[in-house]
Design an enzyme around this catalytic site. Structure first.
Site: not given
Ligand code: NOJ
Length: 598
Positions: A142, A249, A322, A385-386
């Site tokens: 990431d 990210d 992302e 995960h969000d």
């Protein structure tokens, strides 16, 4: 970002071919033992490994604890590589495991070239890369470039004085109406994705700093070439360690409006300002997201990755984004152009986060991402995960397993790369905290009770039905959901009809069937609002048809437009019959049929 908090980013604009002609055993979702790829590292698949890749997202804190401290770690991941190999994944994306105060569980980085002791050591990381490589699994890191932790030495220097050489590494401004004795108001009305003003007053140096996310996550100033150079070095550091690429990210928020103007307020249907879970007015994000500056920066990092590719380790390093954007054209721009390429795999968030079992919307978003990106490679994703897990966004509480079969079919049986989140293959369910004092995520702390944060989708991986589900011998950092009794790897491995075996079978098809790998996606029965059907056409004589029932009622479809020959079952969900012909495919509630035609 998550829909509730990052209404935000969502709303706005927020290998190898081993066996040809594989057929799953009759019965449903039964997976043959997926065979490891033998030709994975042959030169052409080496270059193109990412095109049809199956990528598995690991939240390291929650995957496997190896030392009993209740927090997952790198050695834990290494110990589960055999599981991931059998599942058929090509790469794992590990969310940040760098040193961090953990204010946003790793997305606040205080050293970009280290490993947080909670997760292990650099030697553990090197071992993970080496062990994964033995199993043909690549590691994707990431890369958080929008902001660092406020505890990073660069920000510490930046905030130490207005004349410090690091001052302009971050975004500092005077307030509106600021005087020698009055800090005034924040420079703009911009808001943090995590609630309230995105500006924080710094008493020592008498200016405001900008943070798109948490107050402890100051934004970098991407107009400063020294920041770019620092990240060149960071990317090279990790590429030298053998990583296969990066997931960038929050990448669309690197730049802000250079004129520092306010954002517009979004109105509701009655003409009143919309209010979010934090009690703030919802803004249109027009000055802080998806600004054009991101394109040259990403083209630059593409060159950095490609240059490494050419000069050092063989094998392509991939740029995954992302990328919560509003339209397919916005997504297209993030691929860059032939002369100035950017991401290979900007995530398509429009299909995966429809959050409603609506055939027409699925069809139109699928057509967008398969046909309107000028021959680039799609990357589909339905969970992370969000966001609440699939059960909470698509499920009905009764047919969650069947619905997840439908979703996973769209994920794996269409063209391009597929990304999924640990535990999806088991049908793990969103389990939010029930008391404010148990909340760990800063989003839930600020948003409670309207937004309980992201803990619910970050609970420990469910390996077995023991007290802590095989995740830890200590006390897990988030509680293990009680449904671990039935939803766990051990139980599902033993059940031929389990979701886990369905995922394995689909992934195996994706990796071995030539139509799945290279066939064009052609939509079938395009007016049907109950069943989504499509064909993977070619490349040889055989094509594959897929039909997925999006309703609780049995449905019958006629797919004769796909051809007139025989249809042979490749995979079908429990209770689905083998059809005699393409003219009559009968599907139970949320049933799926995949067949090969001549
Ligand atoms: C997106 C990440 O996925 C999320 O978890 C994080 O909180 C924000 N970016 C800020 O880095």
């Amino acid at each position: 970002m998550k829909k509730m908090t990052g209404t935000a980013l969502l709303a706005m604009g927020l290998s190898s071919v081993l066996a040809l002609g594989f057929a799953a055993p009759p019965g449903m979702g039964q997976a043959p033992d997926p065979k490891p790829s033998m030709t994975h590292h042959a030169s052409s698949s080496l270059e193109n490994w990412w095109k049809n890749a199956v990528i598995y997202e690991i939240y390291p804190r929650s995957f496997q604890d190896s030392n009993g401290d209740g927090i997952g770690d790198l050695n834990g991941i290494t110990s589960r590589l055999d599981y991931l190999q059998k599942l058929g994944v090509d790469a794992i994306w590990i969310t940040p495991c760098y040193p961090s105060p953990q204010a946003d569980f790793g997305y606040d980085i205080s050293d970009y070239e280290g490993i947080d002791p909670q997760y292990g050591t650099m030697a553990d990381f090197d071992r993970l890369v080496a062990e994964a490589k033995k199993r043909n699994i690549r590691i994707v890191m990431d890369m958080v470039m929008n902001h660092s932790s406020d505890e990073h030495k660069w920000f510490q220097a930046s905030r130490s004085s207005k004349t410090n050489p690091y001052r302009d590494w971050y975004v500092w401004k005077d307030g509106k109406g600021q005087t020698a004795t009055d800090k005034g108001q924040p420079p703009t009305n911009w808001q943090s994705v995590f609630g309230h003003s995105a500006w924080e007053w710094d008493a020592k140096t008498q200016q405001w700093y900008y943070h798109k996310f948490y107050v402890k996550q100051p934004d970098f100033n991407w107009n400063n070439p020294k920041v770019t150079k620092a990240f060149d070095d960071i990317l090279n550091f990790w590429m030298k360690k053998g990583v296969a690429g990066f997931r960038y990210d929050a990448i669309t928020t690197l730049f802000e409006d250079p004129n520092w103007t306010d954002e517009g307020v979004v109105m509701d249907a009655s003409g009143n300002p919309k209010i979010n879970a934090y009690g703030d007015q919802v803004l249109d994000s027009s000055k802080t997201d998806n600004l054009p500056g991101v394109h040259p920066v990403m083209n630059h990092f593409r060159q950095v990755e490609d240059a490494f590719n050419a000069n050092a380790f063989p094998g392509h390093r991939v740029l995954i984004g992302e990328t919560y954007v509003a339209t397919i054209n916005d997504l297209l721009r993030l691929y860059g152009t032939k002369d100035k390429p950017e991401f290979e795999l900007p995530m398509d968030m429009q299909l995966g986060f429809i959050n409603k079992m609506d055939v027409a919307t699925f069809r139109s978003k699928l057509i967008d991402v398969e046909t309107r990106i000028e021959g680039n490679n799609p990357m589909l994703v339905f969970d992370n995960h969000d966001n609440p897990r699939i059960d909470a966004r698509y499920g009905d509480g009764v047919h969650d397993t069947e619905i997840t079969r439908v979703i996973s079919t769209v994920l794996f049986a269409t063209k391009g790369a597929s990304l999924f989140y640990y535990g999806a293959e088991l049908g793990m369910k969103t389990t939010p905290p029930t008391r404010k004092e148990d909340v760990k995520d800063p989003v839930g702390v600020t948003g409670w009770p309207k937004d309980k944060g992201r803990d619910g989708e970050r609970t420990p991986m469910q390996w077995d039905d023991s007290a802590q589900a095989g995740f830890t011998r200590g006390t897990p950092w988030l509680p293990v959901p009680p449904n671990k009794a039935a939803i766990n790897v051990k139980a599902e491995e033993a059940d031929p009809n389990s979701l886990l075996n369905w995922y394995k079978a689909l992934i195996h098809l994706k990796k071995t069937d030539p139509s799945f790998r290279e066939g064009e996606n052609v939509m079938l029965d395009s007016d049907n609002t109950k069943v989504l059907s499509w064909m993977r056409k070619g490349p040889g004589k055989a094509s594959v048809v897929v039909a997925a029932n999006f309703t609780t009622e049995p449905q019958t479809v006629n797919l004769k437009e796909a051809g007139s020959g025989k249809v042979e079952t490749l995979l079908k969900s429990p209770g689905t019959a083998d059809p005699a012909s393409l003219e009559k495919i009968e599907l139970p509630a949320y049933g799926v049929f995949i067949g090969e035609i001549e």
